[in-house]
Design a protein around this motif. Structure first.
Motif, PDB file in Angstrom:
ATOM      1  N   GLY A 168      -5.218 -27.648 -40.753  1.00  0.00           N
ATOM      2  CA  GLY A 168      -5.176 -27.813 -42.202  1.00  0.00           C
ATOM      3  C   GLY A 168      -5.009 -29.273 -42.561  1.00  0.00           C
ATOM      4  N   TYR A 169      -4.970 -29.541 -43.845  1.00  0.00           N
ATOM      5  CA  TYR A 169      -4.901 -30.915 -44.318  1.00  0.00           C
ATOM      6  C   TYR A 169      -3.496 -31.484 -44.137  1.00  0.00           C
ATOM      7  CZ  TYR A 169      -5.354 -35.043 -47.182  1.00  0.00           C
ATOM      8  OH  TYR A 169      -5.377 -36.349 -47.608  1.00  0.00           O
ATOM      9  N   ILE A 170      -3.443 -32.702 -43.660  1.00  0.00           N
ATOM     10  CA  ILE A 170      -2.198 -33.473 -43.552  1.00  0.00           C
ATOM     11  C   ILE A 170      -2.428 -34.739 -44.373  1.00  0.00           C
ATOM     12  CG2 ILE A 170      -0.672 -34.760 -41.994  1.00  0.00           C
ATOM     13  CD1 ILE A 170      -0.552 -31.823 -41.382  1.00  0.00           C
ATOM     14  N   PHE A 171      -1.441 -35.109 -45.186  1.00  0.00           N
ATOM     15  CA  PHE A 171      -1.582 -36.346 -45.952  1.00  0.00           C
ATOM     16  C   PHE A 171      -1.800 -37.508 -44.998  1.00  0.00           C
ATOM     17  CE2 PHE A 171       1.074 -34.060 -49.228  1.00  0.00           C
ATOM     18  CZ  PHE A 171       0.029 -33.917 -50.124  1.00  0.00           C
ATOM     19  N   LEU A 172      -2.839 -38.272 -45.249  1.00  0.00           N
ATOM     20  CA  LEU A 172      -3.207 -39.361 -44.351  1.00  0.00           C
ATOM     21  C   LEU A 172      -2.122 -40.429 -44.254  1.00  0.00           C
ATOM     22  CD1 LEU A 172      -6.936 -39.609 -45.412  1.00  0.00           C
ATOM     23  CD2 LEU A 172      -6.055 -38.715 -43.252  1.00  0.00           C
ATOM     24  N   ASP A 173      -1.348 -40.604 -45.325  1.00  0.00           N
ATOM     25  CA  ASP A 173      -0.298 -41.611 -45.250  1.00  0.00           C
ATOM     26  C   ASP A 173       0.818 -41.200 -44.288  1.00  0.00           C
ATOM     27  OD1 ASP A 173      -0.124 -39.965 -47.847  1.00  0.00           O
ATOM     28  OD2 ASP A 173       1.958 -40.538 -47.481  1.00  0.00           O
ATOM     29  N   LYS A 217      -8.185 -44.821 -45.628  1.00  0.00           N
ATOM     30  CA  LYS A 217      -8.806 -43.488 -45.651  1.00  0.00           C
ATOM     31  C   LYS A 217      -8.210 -42.631 -46.763  1.00  0.00           C
ATOM     32  CE  LYS A 217      -9.822 -43.353 -40.717  1.00  0.00           C
ATOM     33  NZ  LYS A 217      -9.480 -42.767 -39.414  1.00  0.00           N
ATOM     34  N   ALA A 218      -6.891 -42.744 -46.966  1.00  0.00           N
ATOM     35  CA  ALA A 218      -6.238 -41.990 -48.042  1.00  0.00           C
ATOM     36  C   ALA A 218      -6.787 -42.427 -49.395  1.00  0.00           C
ATOM     37  CB  ALA A 218      -4.733 -42.178 -47.987  1.00  0.00           C
ATOM     38  N   GLY A 235       4.602 -49.562 -34.499  1.00  0.00           N
ATOM     39  CA  GLY A 235       4.199 -50.963 -34.449  1.00  0.00           C
ATOM     40  C   GLY A 235       2.704 -51.175 -34.491  1.00  0.00           C
ATOM     41  N   ASP A 236       1.948 -50.159 -34.839  1.00  0.00           N
ATOM     42  CA  ASP A 236       0.481 -50.225 -34.858  1.00  0.00           C
ATOM     43  C   ASP A 236      -0.017 -50.405 -36.292  1.00  0.00           C
ATOM     44  OD1 ASP A 236      -2.245 -49.966 -34.541  1.00  0.00           O
ATOM     45  OD2 ASP A 236      -2.135 -48.064 -33.449  1.00  0.00           O
ATOM     46  N   THR A 237       0.079 -51.630 -36.781  1.00  0.00           N
ATOM     47  CA  THR A 237      -0.271 -51.951 -38.161  1.00  0.00           C
ATOM     48  C   THR A 237      -1.734 -51.658 -38.466  1.00  0.00           C
ATOM     49  OG1 THR A 237       1.426 -53.654 -38.190  1.00  0.00           O
ATOM     50  CG2 THR A 237      -0.277 -53.808 -39.878  1.00  0.00           C
ATOM     51  N   ASP A 238      -2.623 -51.990 -37.549  1.00  0.00           N
ATOM     52  CA  ASP A 238      -4.055 -51.818 -37.794  1.00  0.00           C
ATOM     53  C   ASP A 238      -4.406 -50.356 -38.082  1.00  0.00           C
ATOM     54  OD1 ASP A 238      -6.752 -52.959 -37.918  1.00  0.00           O
ATOM     55  OD2 ASP A 238      -7.119 -51.737 -36.116  1.00  0.00           O
ATOM     56  N   HIS A 239      -3.932 -49.446 -37.226  1.00  0.00           N
ATOM     57  CA  HIS A 239      -4.205 -48.026 -37.457  1.00  0.00           C
ATOM     58  C   HIS A 239      -3.507 -47.522 -38.716  1.00  0.00           C
ATOM     59  CE1 HIS A 239      -5.747 -47.730 -33.260  1.00  0.00           C
ATOM     60  NE2 HIS A 239      -6.557 -46.873 -33.865  1.00  0.00           N
ATOM     61  N   ALA A 240      -2.292 -48.013 -38.957  1.00  0.00           N
ATOM     62  CA  ALA A 240      -1.562 -47.594 -40.161  1.00  0.00           C
ATOM     63  C   ALA A 240      -2.374 -47.925 -41.414  1.00  0.00           C
ATOM     64  CB  ALA A 240      -0.196 -48.279 -40.215  1.00  0.00           C
ATOM     65  N   ILE A 241      -2.848 -49.134 -41.492  1.00  0.00           N
ATOM     66  CA  ILE A 241      -3.602 -49.533 -42.691  1.00  0.00           C
ATOM     67  C   ILE A 241      -4.950 -48.822 -42.743  1.00  0.00           C
ATOM     68  CG2 ILE A 241      -4.642 -51.483 -43.909  1.00  0.00           C
ATOM     69  CD1 ILE A 241      -2.203 -53.127 -43.064  1.00  0.00           C
ATOM     70  N   SER A 242      -5.531 -48.529 -41.606  1.00  0.00           N
ATOM     71  CA  SER A 242      -6.775 -47.745 -41.607  1.00  0.00           C
ATOM     72  C   SER A 242      -6.556 -46.385 -42.259  1.00  0.00           C
ATOM     73  CB  SER A 242      -7.295 -47.547 -40.181  1.00  0.00           C
ATOM     74  OG  SER A 242      -7.755 -48.767 -39.658  1.00  0.00           O
TER      75      SER A 242
END
Length: 160
Positions: free
Chosen positions: A92-97, A118-119, A107-114
């Motif tokens: 099911g859907y999970i909030f992307l944030d 997307k959100a 500590g993975d800023t790049d994926h976090a901001i990606s």
């Protein structure tokens, strides 16, 4: 009220209010979740972990799951949480944030901001509230984060 204080960056005031809320009803998992976010924002990881465990317990985690989670260090927990989000997202859907916060805690800023981007692209309606979470303070000055805020027409007066 505690949630709104939290997203307004008034973490200490949010803690006071959330603790008052728990005194009224300690069985609401959402209050424990918000307390955990507040503690994480203040760098009080042990207290945050305690609230996170209580939230998981109230949401139906078994005694064995709680025992396993309690033994984890913060980075292990966030990796576990990220893996759980991935599993749940297949059903099911999970909030992307939520993915973004887990990546930030790892500590993975790049994926976090990606995931934040997307959100935005998915037109999450309450994204501006979600991005007000103090856990995002570590990336407020990141140009990609600033660009998303700009698209949302949100001004941030909080800094990294």
């Amino acid at each position: 009220l505690g949630y709104y204080l939290l997203v307004d960056g008034k973490v200490d005031a949010a803690l006071v209010q959330l603790e008052k809320t728990l005194a009224l009803d300690s069985s609401f998992a959402g209050t424990h979740e918000r307390l955990a976010y507040a503690y994480f924002a203040l760098g009080r990881d042990n207290e945050a972990a305690t609230e996170w465990m209580k939230m998981n317990e109230l949401r139906g985690a078994s005694a064995d799951e709680i025992k396993t989670l309690t033994a984890m260090k913060p980075k292990q927990y966030w990796q576990f949480h990220l893996n759980e989000l991935r599993k749940k997202s297949k059903k099911g859907y999970i909030f992307l944030d939520e993915f973004a916060i887990s990546h930030l805690q790892l500590g993975d800023t790049d994926h976090a901001i990606s995931y934040i981007e997307k959100a935005f692209d998915a037109r999450r309606q309450d994204l501006s509230y979600a991005l007000a979470n103090p856990l995002y303070d570590k990336v407020r000055s990141n140009p990609r984060f600033v660009a998303v805020l700009s698209k949302l027409d949100v001004q941030s007066d909080r800094h990294e």
